[in-house]
Design a protein around this motif. Structure first.
Motif, PDB file in Angstrom:
ATOM      1  N   GLN A 261     -11.275  -8.748   1.694  1.00  0.00           N
ATOM      2  CA  GLN A 261     -11.502  -7.806   0.457  1.00  0.00           C
ATOM      3  C   GLN A 261     -11.757  -8.220  -0.713  1.00  0.00           C
ATOM      4  O   GLN A 261     -12.905  -7.827  -1.364  1.00  0.00           O
ATOM      5  CB  GLN A 261     -10.291  -6.615   0.435  1.00  0.00           C
ATOM      6  N   THR A 262     -11.013  -9.425  -1.173  1.00  0.00           N
ATOM      7  CA  THR A 262     -11.203  -9.965  -2.484  1.00  0.00           C
ATOM      8  C   THR A 262     -12.580 -10.616  -2.478  1.00  0.00           C
ATOM      9  O   THR A 262     -13.387 -10.601  -3.326  1.00  0.00           O
ATOM     10  CB  THR A 262     -10.242 -10.866  -2.663  1.00  0.00           C
TER      11      THR A 262
ATOM     12  N   GLU B  50       0.692  -1.062   0.078  1.00  0.00           N
ATOM     13  CA  GLU B  50      -0.068   0.146  -0.025  1.00  0.00           C
ATOM     14  C   GLU B  50       0.744   1.236  -0.022  1.00  0.00           C
ATOM     15  O   GLU B  50       0.653   2.416  -0.861  1.00  0.00           O
ATOM     16  CB  GLU B  50      -0.908  -0.115   1.468  1.00  0.00           C
TER      17      GLU B  50
ATOM     18  N   CYS C 156     -15.202  -9.707  -0.621  1.00  0.00           N
ATOM     19  CA  CYS C 156     -16.223  -8.909  -0.858  1.00  0.00           C
ATOM     20  C   CYS C 156     -16.276  -8.421  -2.102  1.00  0.00           C
ATOM     21  O   CYS C 156     -17.619  -8.058  -2.264  1.00  0.00           O
ATOM     22  CB  CYS C 156     -16.092  -7.610   0.351  1.00  0.00           C
ATOM     23  N   GLU C 157     -15.267  -8.231  -2.775  1.00  0.00           N
ATOM     24  CA  GLU C 157     -15.511  -7.499  -4.036  1.00  0.00           C
ATOM     25  C   GLU C 157     -16.080  -8.827  -5.008  1.00  0.00           C
ATOM     26  O   GLU C 157     -16.954  -8.091  -6.058  1.00  0.00           O
ATOM     27  CB  GLU C 157     -14.070  -7.268  -4.698  1.00  0.00           C
TER      28      GLU C 157
ATOM     29  N   LEU D 196      -6.872  -9.530   5.618  1.00  0.00           N
ATOM     30  CA  LEU D 196      -7.673  -8.569   5.067  1.00  0.00           C
ATOM     31  C   LEU D 196      -7.691  -8.383   3.736  1.00  0.00           C
ATOM     32  O   LEU D 196      -8.722  -7.953   2.983  1.00  0.00           O
ATOM     33  CB  LEU D 196      -6.989  -7.037   5.589  1.00  0.00           C
ATOM     34  N   ARG D 197      -6.635  -8.704   3.073  1.00  0.00           N
ATOM     35  CA  ARG D 197      -6.585  -8.693   1.429  1.00  0.00           C
ATOM     36  C   ARG D 197      -7.790  -9.752   0.983  1.00  0.00           C
ATOM     37  O   ARG D 197      -8.577  -9.691   0.155  1.00  0.00           O
ATOM     38  CB  ARG D 197      -5.424  -8.996   0.849  1.00  0.00           C
TER      39      ARG D 197
ATOM     40  N   TRP E  74      -2.462  -8.577   7.282  1.00  0.00           N
ATOM     41  CA  TRP E  74      -2.674  -7.996   6.013  1.00  0.00           C
ATOM     42  C   TRP E  74      -3.190  -8.939   4.978  1.00  0.00           C
ATOM     43  O   TRP E  74      -4.093  -8.432   4.306  1.00  0.00           O
ATOM     44  CB  TRP E  74      -1.355  -7.152   5.555  1.00  0.00           C
TER      45      TRP E  74
END
Length: 159
Positions: A62-63, A26, A65-66, A58-59, A55
């Motif tokens: 996020q993946t 990031e 959720c997307e 969390l990634r 991390w």
């Protein structure tokens, strides 16, 4: 090859993001450099094993959720089970799906599009003219409104 030096503003931003415990990827994306360059110059940006695990999880979240959102409408997908988020395994960056375009967006017919197309065809407009007006392919209009062609006109022109 010249060595890239960070400007004072970049250095300030990097140290601030390291203090906020941001992931190295990031920070590198924010500055516009590779992660390896960043971690070679700022080893403290690597973080601890616990931070790395956090991390990655969390990634993965996020993946997940997307993936549960429809890319075309940007709304949640309905009628499908997304499974348990607790069972997810962290995914490396290389496995993230490609975002290449798969062609033009699908045309959704509004009531005004349908009314305009039908009225134009009744008035004698060609499929090509209607397709240009609505913004779709000629074949789409032909499929949606069959029988508005001019076969008698074509036969007389051919003879």
């Amino acid at each position: 090859m010249t060595r890239r030096e960070f400007t004072p503003d970049e250095h300030r931003t990097i140290t601030m993001l390291i203090a906020d415990e941001c992931p190295p990827g990031e920070i590198a994306a924010t500055i516009g450099v590779s992660t390896s360059l960043l971690t070679s110059r700022y080893p403290e940006a690597k973080g601890t094993r616990e931070q790395l695990k956090e991390w990655l999880s969390l990634r993965a979240f996020q993946t997940k959720c997307e993936a549960s959102y429809d890319k075309r409408t940007d709304a949640p997908k309905l009628g499908r089970s997304t499974g348990s988020l607790g069972k997810m395994q962290p995914q490396p960056d290389a496995i993230v799906k490609s975002t290449k375009s798969r062609g033009p967006e699908r045309h959704y017919w509004s009531d005004s599009d349908l009314a305009t197309a039908e009225q134009m065809l009744r008035d004698g407009a060609s499929y090509n003219r209607v397709a240009e007006r609505i913004g779709v392919a000629r074949r789409t209009i032909q499929k949606r409104f069959p029988g508005y062609g001019h076969p008698a006109k074509r036969k007389t022109q051919a003879a």
